[in-house]
Design an enzyme around this catalytic site. Structure first.
Site, short mmCIF file in Angstrom:
data_model
loop_
_atom_site.label_atom_id
_atom_site.label_comp_id
_atom_site.label_asym_id
_atom_site.label_seq_id
_atom_site.Cartn_x
_atom_site.Cartn_y
_atom_site.Cartn_z
CB THR A 151 -0.70 0.03 1.26
OG1 THR A 151 -1.83 -1.15 1.27
CG2 THR A 151 -1.56 1.48 1.49
NE ARG A 179 -8.41 -7.52 3.63
CZ ARG A 179 -7.37 -6.90 3.66
NH1 ARG A 179 -7.21 -5.98 2.71
NH2 ARG A 179 -6.53 -6.91 4.35
CG ASP A 182 -4.10 -1.17 7.03
OD1 ASP A 182 -4.34 -2.25 6.27
OD2 ASP A 182 -3.08 -0.30 7.34
CB THR A 202 2.02 -0.48 4.23
OG1 THR A 202 2.18 -1.64 3.13
CG2 THR A 202 3.71 -0.29 4.56
#
Ligand code: SD4
Length: 319
Positions: A151, A179, A182, A202
């Site tokens: 990420t 799904r 965070d 991440t």
């Protein structure tokens, strides 16, 4: 007065270079974050962010993104959005809304459409090959589908002492439809307060969420910890807690800066990379190691950097 800009993973380098120019010229931290994350989203060879991101188990690219303004604490976020080019821009626009500022799936898509955001099929031919190969591997070997995740998360401080944070991700490869990790969740994937500092994370969202690690880092900086101390403490405390309660901890890596432009980084894996630029440091990629709750890092070598791009862009064939 100083400016600073930090981001997770090597893939942020070109974006940080562009955003650093903005910050140097007295540009706004939010513009720097949005410009830089859009560059990562638009680059087709990054498999975990934006265009070219890897799909869920149904072969659909579902994207999550968030934006936070550290002055007003306004937050905007989208989760599970399909077929829009720049989720970070949609998240930033949502941060201006008083209500309905975190939208998922169809609601996020309707908002993006109504507000004129560009629609693009985000599933590339290369991502389809990755998907088909993984389906075959899962059948023939006992592989967990949840591997490969990078990420992009960024935090910026501008010359007016304002701060902003942003994240963008396709989440975990082969995730279940719907799904969400965070990355679009305030306090977990990101948090920023211009009077203190900001952090972004991440790794395995399911575990990062258990410790609200980005908020925890900002809270520790408020208590007087340096960014490096806060990052190391938050990651190692969460890692140890997960191991003691659950016997295992997923990947957790974070970067942060305080409102003086000092930075910190922490990870519980080997090889986490990050990019940082400040008024006294040109954009630099570092690679981290973790030893007993302490994170160290060194500038990436030329070989490391060459190899990074070579492996990302190497020809890919159906197995
Ligand atoms: C998620 N945290 O969706 C994201 C994935 C990620 O580095 O960060 N990868 O769980």
């Amino acid at each position: 007065m100083s400016w600073a800009f930090i981001a997770t993973w090597r893939m942020a380098l070109e974006g940080i270079q562009e955003g650093a120019k903005l910050l140097e010229d007295n540009g706004n931290c939010g513009d720097a974050v949005e410009t830089a994350i859009k560059m990562v989203e638009d680059f087709p060879y990054y498999k975990s962010v934006g265009y070219g991101g890897l799909p869920n188990e149904n072969g659909e690219v579902e994207l999550d993104a968030a934006y936070m303004d550290g002055d007003s604490l306004s937050i905007g976020a989208v989760a599970g959005i399909k077929d829009f080019k720049n989720p970070i821009s949609i998240a930033r626009k949502l941060s201006k809304e008083k209500f309905n500022c975190f939208l998922v799936g169809q609601g996020a898509e309707e908002y993006a459409h109504k507000n004129g955001f560009e629609r693009v099929n985000m599933l590339t031919d290369r991502a389809i090959i990755h998907y088909k190969n993984r389906l075959k591997e899962i059948k023939t070997r006992d592989l967990t589908p949840y591997s490969g995740h990078d990420t992009v998360g960024m935090v910026a401080l501008d010359l007016n002492n304002s701060m902003a944070a942003g994240t963008s991700t396709s989440g975990l490869f082969m995730k279940k439809r719907g799904r969400t990790g965070d990355s679009p969740l305030s306090g977990s994937g990101f948090y920023v307060d211009s009077e203190i500092g900001g952090a972004t994370a991440t790794g395995l969202g399911e575990d990062i969420m258990k410790g609200c690690v980005s908020y925890e880092i900002v809270r520790l900086m408020k208590e007087g910890y340096t960014p490096q101390e806060a990052a190391d403490k938050a990651v190692s405390d969460l890692n140890n807690l997960l191991i003691s309660r659950r016997k295992e901890a997923g990947d957790i890596s974070v970067v942060c800066i305080n409102n003086k432009g000092e930075f910190g980084v922490a990870t519980n894996i080997e090889g986490f990379s990050f990019v940082v630029a400040t008024d006294s440091l040109s954009p630099t990629v570092y690679v981290c190691s973790s030893d007993n709750g302490r994170t160290t890092y060194e500038a990436a070598s030329k070989e490391w950097l060459d190899d990074y791009m070579k492996t990302r862009t190497a020809p890919l064939e159906l197995k």
